[in-house]
Motif scaffolding. Structure first.
Motif, PDB file in Angstrom:
ATOM      1  N   UNK A  79       1.014  -1.214   0.047  1.00 47.63           N
ATOM      2  CA  UNK A  79       0.091  -0.019   0.053  1.00 47.63           C
ATOM      3  C   UNK A  79       0.847   1.423   0.003  1.00 47.63           C
ATOM      4  N   UNK A  80       1.877   1.345   0.684  1.00 50.08           N
ATOM      5  CA  UNK A  80       2.718   2.383   0.817  1.00 50.08           C
ATOM      6  C   UNK A  80       3.923   2.283  -0.049  1.00 50.08           C
ATOM      7  N   UNK A  81       4.028   3.616  -0.767  1.00 47.90           N
ATOM      8  CA  UNK A  81       5.611   3.530  -1.527  1.00 47.90           C
ATOM      9  C   UNK A  81       6.792   3.256  -0.709  1.00 47.90           C
ATOM     10  N   UNK A 106      -5.883  -0.680  -0.410  1.00 49.37           N
ATOM     11  CA  UNK A 106      -6.534   0.069   0.695  1.00 49.37           C
ATOM     12  C   UNK A 106      -6.134   1.445   0.845  1.00 49.37           C
ATOM     13  N   UNK A 107      -5.359   2.104   0.438  1.00 46.76           N
ATOM     14  CA  UNK A 107      -5.163   3.536   0.387  1.00 46.76           C
ATOM     15  C   UNK A 107      -5.737   3.826  -1.215  1.00 46.76           C
ATOM     16  N   UNK A 108      -6.681   4.772  -1.337  1.00 43.16           N
ATOM     17  CA  UNK A 108      -7.110   5.153  -2.334  1.00 43.16           C
ATOM     18  C   UNK A 108      -6.303   6.097  -3.175  1.00 43.16           C
ATOM     19  N   UNK A 110      -5.312   8.787  -6.580  1.00 41.50           N
ATOM     20  CA  UNK A 110      -5.757   9.401  -7.677  1.00 41.50           C
ATOM     21  C   UNK A 110      -4.463   8.784  -8.853  1.00 41.50           C
ATOM     22  N   UNK A 111      -4.644   9.195 -10.075  1.00 43.25           N
ATOM     23  CA  UNK A 111      -3.793   8.903 -10.966  1.00 43.25           C
ATOM     24  C   UNK A 111      -2.627   9.379 -10.740  1.00 43.25           C
ATOM     25  N   UNK A 112      -2.511  10.680 -10.305  1.00 47.45           N
ATOM     26  CA  UNK A 112      -1.257  11.333  -9.997  1.00 47.45           C
ATOM     27  C   UNK A 112      -0.554  10.646  -8.925  1.00 47.45           C
ATOM     28  N   UNK A 113      -1.273  10.233  -7.855  1.00 44.45           N
ATOM     29  CA  UNK A 113      -0.564   9.493  -6.899  1.00 44.45           C
ATOM     30  C   UNK A 113       0.142   8.141  -7.310  1.00 44.45           C
ATOM     31  N   UNK A 114      -0.783   7.611  -8.234  1.00 46.25           N
ATOM     32  CA  UNK A 114      -0.109   6.123  -8.588  1.00 46.25           C
ATOM     33  C   UNK A 114       0.989   6.553  -9.772  1.00 46.25           C
ATOM     34  N   UNK A 137      -9.137  -6.394  -6.920  1.00 42.33           N
ATOM     35  CA  UNK A 137      -8.486  -6.612  -5.461  1.00 42.33           C
ATOM     36  C   UNK A 137      -7.668  -5.320  -4.879  1.00 42.33           C
ATOM     37  N   UNK A 138      -7.518  -4.285  -5.659  1.00 38.99           N
ATOM     38  CA  UNK A 138      -6.798  -3.244  -5.084  1.00 38.99           C
ATOM     39  C   UNK A 138      -7.866  -1.873  -4.892  1.00 38.99           C
ATOM     40  N   UNK A 139      -8.738  -1.948  -5.765  1.00 38.30           N
ATOM     41  CA  UNK A 139      -9.577  -0.763  -5.985  1.00 38.30           C
ATOM     42  C   UNK A 139      -9.125   0.358  -6.437  1.00 38.30           C
TER      43      UNK A 139
END
Length: 294
Positions: A79-81, A106-108, A110-114, A137-139
């Motif tokens: 979930x965390x980078x 678990x952590x929602x 944004x595309x920017x976050x991805x 599985x990841x949402x």
């Protein structure tokens, strides 16, 4: 381009839920004999039930057993980078052929976050990074346009699509056609042959744990230009998928079918579904129907 088959290898456990590394090594040898490569610690490998240290040890065991006879990709996604980077650095040290990074769960995001997540991981290691999309599985879903942006990074080598949507897979494959060095691997077992025909670099399949030779045949026939042979193997693969997955949750059914064939793989860690003797009888009947056991 020669297409490749990877199997999302199961992780084997003892009855007390500790690792059975020798049994996992045996599964590595089985896939090598069939002609497949390996994805370690993926969805079918119970990755979410493994500790950090267990993932590192498991990867070391798999790479050691493979001995360069097949390619090994390992999933580092968390979930965390921060933890994803730590895992990726360990796998980089061990010496795998690629590092898959499942989208954060678990952590929602944004595309920017991805984008930030994947760019940070790709910058941290020398081993090629593969995006890994499995939104059920990841949402979190890696949009095709986000994949296109990330494809420009010199250390992002491709994507594994496990979304199951043909339209999305087509969009990813268009990125692969437009961007040299960005390979697309199909995850859905029923789309292996279709994906190869339409530009995928290969497939990464969970069902290959149970039918390694059939999976390898789809790809080897395709590479040899034998479309009829590939189609025939895909039909067997697809029919078995439909029958087996009709009995329950796909990753659990793959592990259970393999357990019926070879008890050494063990069950999944709890709170996965408990073994069901009646369901096991149905699985056994299917395995006999497809001549996987006598």
């Amino acid at each position: 381009m020669t297409k490749e088959a990877y199997v999302a290898l199961v992780t084997c456990f003892n009855e007390d839920e500790t690792h059975n590394y020798e049994a996992t090594r045996a599964q590595v040898r089985r896939q090598i004999e069939a002609g497949n490569n390996i994805l370690c610690a993926g969805t079918n490998g119970d990755f979410s039930a493994l500790t950090f240290d267990e993932k590192v040890r498991l990867t070391d065991e798999v790479v050691s057993e493979a001995k360069g006879k097949c390619k090994v990709i390992v999933n580092a996604g968390m979930p965390a980078t921060f933890e994803t980077v730590k895992l990726a650095k360990e796998f980089d040290r061990i010496g795998v052929d690629g590092i898959a990074v499942i989208a954060p769960f678990f952590i929602a995001c944004t595309q920017d976050g991805l984008e930030r997540h994947y760019l940070t991981v790709a910058d941290a290691v020398n081993t090629p990074i593969y995006l890994y999309d499995i939104p059920a599985r990841t949402q979190n879903h890696i949009e095709p346009e986000t994949a296109r942006k990330l494809s420009s990074h010199p250390n992002i080598a491709g994507i594994k699509d496990s979304g199951g949507q043909q339209e999305t897979l087509e969009a990813y494959m268009q990125v692969g056609k437009d961007v040299e060095g960005f390979d697309v691997y199909s995850g859905p077992d029923h789309l292996v042959h279709w994906a190869l025909q339409n530009g995928a670099a290969g497939c990464i399949s969970g069902l290959g744990n149970v039918m390694p030779e059939v999976l390898a045949k789809i790809v080897s026939c395709f590479n040899a230009g034998d479309e009829a042979g590939a189609a025939a193997a895909q039909e067997i693969y697809g029919n078995f998928r439909k029958d087996l997955y009709g009995l329950g949750f796909p990753p659990a059914m793959v592990k259970r079918a393999l357990w019926v064939m070879d008890h050494s793989v063990g069950a999944s860690r709890q709170p996965a579904l408990l073994p069901d003797p009646e369901q096991d009888k149905q699985v056994e009947a299917l395995l006999k129907k497809y001549e996987l056991i006598k």
